[in-house]
Design an enzyme around this catalytic site. Structure first.
Site, PDB file in Angstrom:
ATOM      1  N   ARG A 403       0.836  -1.208   0.000  1.00 46.42           N
ATOM      2  CA  ARG A 403       0.000   0.000   0.000  1.00 46.42           C
ATOM      3  C   ARG A 403       0.862   1.246   0.000  1.00 46.42           C
ATOM      4  O   ARG A 403       0.573   2.206  -0.715  1.00 46.42           O
ATOM      5  CB  ARG A 403      -0.951   0.016   1.210  1.00 46.42           C
ATOM      6  CG  ARG A 403      -1.973   1.164   1.114  1.00 46.42           C
ATOM      7  CD  ARG A 403      -2.933   1.178   2.295  1.00 46.42           C
ATOM      8  NE  ARG A 403      -4.039   2.087   2.055  1.00 46.42           N
ATOM      9  CZ  ARG A 403      -4.028   3.389   2.331  1.00 46.42           C
ATOM     10  NH1 ARG A 403      -2.937   3.939   2.842  1.00 46.42           N
ATOM     11  NH2 ARG A 403      -5.084   4.141   2.093  1.00 46.42           N
ATOM     12  N   CYS A 404       1.935   1.248   0.774  1.00 49.01           N
ATOM     13  CA  CYS A 404       2.833   2.400   0.804  1.00 49.01           C
ATOM     14  C   CYS A 404       3.422   2.688  -0.571  1.00 49.01           C
ATOM     15  O   CYS A 404       3.678   3.849  -0.909  1.00 49.01           O
ATOM     16  CB  CYS A 404       3.983   2.160   1.790  1.00 49.01           C
ATOM     17  SG  CYS A 404       3.518   2.164   3.528  1.00 49.01           S
TER      18      CYS A 404
END
Length: 414
Positions: A403-404
């Site tokens: 996600r980052c």
């Protein structure tokens, strides 16, 4: 493919996503520079690139168009004859150069790069002192004098954390929360996004819900879309309460029309291990979340809603379990929390350190995960999830998960 921005949830089918492929921005700094460049490891670049390419390919196989930050920036700079000059002025002003002579040398070097693509690569890579002709006359300021002594080899530091494209801004609905980053070196990453949303033909003029020039720091990893009208924001090490206050004002009462009617502020421990809300929990299906077990029972949650008069924001503390808060926010009967590391405190700490809770949902029930988090991944499989497994020996050392490393630009509705 659709144009513009459209992100109302964390789980709608992903159609367009922005990444940044690690490059020489990961190379030109040493261990003595870690705190200054705000990156705390030395990655094996070729292997990191192989892993990142596999990540991108997994997303494409699921029907997502992959955009690259570096390409969007180049296109934005090429689209407007004034864009590059404006960008260079701000980039140099925010690079903390020790005096006008050093800034002039750096500007001359950057202006000598005619090709925009090469210019963009240099923006990420930074400038080493030996690459430019620095002033040799007597220093006029203490900063200039000190710069000639035991100073780092770097004149302008690289941007090694820029492959975490989630942090510099967050797409909310059809607009953008620009970040004011926690660490000064990373705040230059937000300039890249601002340039895209100011000059890129496809994205210029989108609404901005938060300004990078605002006084209070906030980062995109703390922003989760719970629906068209509900936003979750982490009150964390990287996002201040005053920043959330400003978001609420802008979203509820700003000049641009925003659909958000409720902001849930989740107060999480202010520590490197829990730097963003998406390191604590992420949504993986309509009714499922990964969660780090250490925060269960410790969260404080505040609900911000518009008041009766213009400019008023109501704030109420919610005294309830995380499950019930999420159920109400999503408008569903029940949610399942899948604990990182299976709830074992040691395994949870190990796998949370490698972002076991930082998953990227590509569509309901289909998530990208790091291969190294074997206990958490096994639990996800046993709970009916399809896993897109990203090799992660090098990428994970930057302290950020799938996600980052991704910024959705368009998700279909669910």
């Amino acid at each position: 493919m659709p144009k513009g921005l459209n992100v109302h949830t964390e789980i709608g089918p992903l159609k367009k996503v922005m990444l940044h492929r690690p490059g020489l921005d990961m190379v030109y700094f040493g261990d003595e520079d870690f705190d200054r460049v705000w990156f705390h490891d030395a990655l094996y670049l070729e292997r990191a690139q192989e892993e990142h390419d596999r990540f991108a390919e997994l997303l494409r196989q699921e029907g997502a168009e992959v955009l690259y930050l570096e390409d969007l920036l180049k296109e934005a700079l090429d689209a407007d004859p004034d864009a590059r000059g404006e960008f260079t002025n701000t980039y140099l002003a925010e690079s903390r150069l020790p005096g006008k002579e050093y800034a002039a040398a750096a500007r001359e070097f950057l202006d000598s790069i005619e090709d925009t693509g090469e210019f963009v690569k240099r923006v990420f890579r930074g400038i080493r002192r030996k690459e430019v002709e620095l002033p040799h006359r007597s220093a006029h300021t203490l900063a200039e004098l000190d710069a000639t002594k035991d100073d780092p080899d770097s004149l302008i530091d690289p941007l090694p954390s820029s492959y975490f494209t989630r942090d510099a801004f967050a797409v909310v609905g059809n607009g953008v929360n620009m970040s004011h980053m926690y660490h000064y070196n990373r705040n230059r990453e937000t300039l890249l996004g601002e340039t895209i949303f100011t000059h890129h033909p496809e994205y210029r003029g989108v609404p901005l819900w938060y300004d990078r020039k605002s006084s209070f720091h906030t980062e995109g990893g703390d922003v989760l879309n719970f629906g068209r009208h509900t936003l979750a924001v982490g009150l964390s090490q990287r996002t201040e309460a005053a920043a959330i206050d400003q978001m609420a004002q802008n979203m509820f009462w700003g000049d641009e029309e925003c659909e958000i009617e409720e902001i849930l502020a989740f107060k999480i421990p202010a520590s490197y291990a829990f730097m963003h809300l998406d390191t604590v929990f992420t949504q993986v299906d309509v009714d499922k979340f990964t969660v780090h077990p250490n925060i269960l029972g410790t969260l404080k949650v505040y609900r911000l809603t518009p008041g009766a008069t213009k400019g008023e924001v109501r704030i109420a503390e919610i005294d309830d379990t995380l499950e019930h808060i999420l159920e109400k926010a999503l408008g569903i009967d029940s949610v399942q929390l899948i604990e990182c590391g299976g709830g074992d405190p040691v395994l949870a700490a190990r796998e949370q350190w490698n972002d076991g809770s930082n998953t990227l949902c590509v569509k309901p029930g289909v998530v990208c995960v790091y291969e190294r988090n074997v206990v958490t991944n096994d639990l996800l499989c046993k709970n009916g999830m399809k896993l897109l497994v990203v090799p992660s020996a090098e990428l994970s050392r930057g302290r950020g998960g799938p996600r980052c490393m991704s910024m959705p630009f368009w998700r279909e509705e669910i």
